[in-house]
Design a protein around this motif. Sequence first.
Motif, mmCIF file in Angstrom:
data_model
loop_
_atom_site.group_PDB
_atom_site.id
_atom_site.type_symbol
_atom_site.label_atom_id
_atom_site.label_comp_id
_atom_site.label_asym_id
_atom_site.label_seq_id
_atom_site.Cartn_x
_atom_site.Cartn_y
_atom_site.Cartn_z
ATOM 1 N N THR A 182 17.934 14.287 -34.838
ATOM 2 C CA THR A 182 19.019 13.513 -35.323
ATOM 3 C C THR A 182 18.666 12.394 -36.228
ATOM 4 O O THR A 182 17.585 12.149 -36.465
ATOM 5 N N ARG A 184 20.429 9.386 -36.125
ATOM 6 C CA ARG A 184 21.203 8.408 -35.692
ATOM 7 C C ARG A 184 20.670 6.967 -35.868
ATOM 8 O O ARG A 184 21.547 6.118 -36.259
ATOM 9 N N ALA A 185 19.512 6.696 -35.748
ATOM 10 C CA ALA A 185 19.060 5.372 -35.583
ATOM 11 C C ALA A 185 17.391 5.528 -35.930
ATOM 12 O O ALA A 185 16.719 6.401 -35.605
ATOM 13 N N GLY A 209 14.616 8.201 -38.714
ATOM 14 C CA GLY A 209 16.082 8.351 -38.541
ATOM 15 C C GLY A 209 16.776 9.042 -39.834
ATOM 16 O O GLY A 209 17.825 8.640 -40.192
ATOM 17 N N ARG A 239 25.698 16.474 -39.569
ATOM 18 C CA ARG A 239 26.026 15.154 -39.198
ATOM 19 C C ARG A 239 24.773 14.491 -38.646
ATOM 20 O O ARG A 239 23.988 15.012 -37.876
ATOM 21 N N ARG A 240 24.972 13.265 -38.551
ATOM 22 C CA ARG A 240 23.802 12.357 -38.127
ATOM 23 C C ARG A 240 23.291 12.456 -36.755
ATOM 24 O O ARG A 240 22.403 12.405 -36.176
ATOM 25 N N ALA A 241 24.457 13.141 -35.917
ATOM 26 C CA ALA A 241 24.027 13.146 -34.445
ATOM 27 C C ALA A 241 23.867 14.598 -34.174
ATOM 28 O O ALA A 241 23.663 14.654 -32.701
ATOM 29 N N ASP A 342 20.026 12.625 -25.549
ATOM 30 C CA ASP A 342 20.955 11.290 -26.131
ATOM 31 C C ASP A 342 20.502 10.170 -25.614
ATOM 32 O O ASP A 342 20.642 9.277 -26.438
#
Length: 416
Positions: A182, A184-185, A209, A239-241, A342
């Motif tokens: 991902t 995400r961060a 990320g 998408r980022r997730a 997650d």
Amino acid sequence: MHLPRRTLFAATAAAAALPATAAPATQATAATPARRILTGFERLRASGYAPLGGERTGIVTNPTGVTRDARHIVDVMHADDRVDLVAVFGPEHGFRGTAQAGGSEGRHDDPATGLPVYDTYLTSGQRLADVFTASGVDSVVFDIQDVGARFYTYIWTLYDCMEAARLAGKRFLVLDRPNPVTGRAALGPVLHPEFATFVGREPIAQAHGMTVAELARLFNGEFLAAPVELETVPMSGWRRADWYDASGLPWVPASPNMPTPDTALVYAGTCLFEGTNLSEGRGTTRPFELLGAEGVDGRWAATVNGLGLPGVHFREAYFAPTFSKFQGRTVGGVQIHVHDRDAFDPVRTGIALLVTAKRIWSGFGWRADHWIDKLTGSAWVRTAIDKGARTDEVVAGWREELAAFRRVRREYLLYR
């Protein structure tokens, strides 16, 4: 952390030339079972290779450069009259992936296509620019699957090739692929410039990320001596997730010790064991998921399980590596089982494993060359753990520099 500010010189012609049906991922709607992710290469091919404009093209790639039906993009491009592919450039492990860590395939002609293959591994600056010039290419294309960690060398092959293309006066085109863990961060410590090596050229976070196209934009805007003529072909639908399994793409081992997406999930944390005298699982079927050494027993798994780290359990494990550390000898340690990806934080987990390994095993030691400092980007992790710091205290040591990197990173993201 100081990051120089510059105006990004990144052309948008590549995206503009692509079919209107391939909408940018930033415009994607809510996820549905029908949602389809198209890689940069898939969009480039759908455009008839329009962004290349008939120029003599060379490509930096490896076995991960595949289509959805598992054909290699070099084979696809070579057979297509719409693109003039004249050279291939191989990174660490080689274009076809036959070399182990720290190796490459050298200069040769590819048996399948007859194309000349040039070796880029440990070559940079003017030397690499001279390779591009000698190859006769007008444009250099990059398409390699990354795994999301600063010390995975392909992103620094990207960096070196961008700088060399600038020196040689070549256009540079990056075809995007998913970050498998991902986007995400950003997580973990940020490289300090005095610790720069091929496992970290510039100050980015340990788990960055970002996708390779986003990293190319960051490198061009912040770190290159001067910007290269850069174009990117983003994915659509990503998408980022998204985890890698959302892509529908086949997983090709990005290197001999990156056999599955599960490996990539833990790698940003457990690769730190390369900087210790414990095995990081090389020579087993679960590299970076198995960790251990002679004399380690079940106390390690019990201790780290007692921390209640989110998303992960640790199993007492025994294994005998077939190569690398402890070759042919049975060692004790842990196997990492991520049950909630997650919630899982690979970097914090890696630090917790280092802290607990040093606490429970009297034989614990760092590599004599302090390789751990190159992997983490400074001496902080090693010196803090040696002084008895707990996991949270070690992690707190990079809070400000990570926050600064995250602010810069936001400017170069392509996807929501």
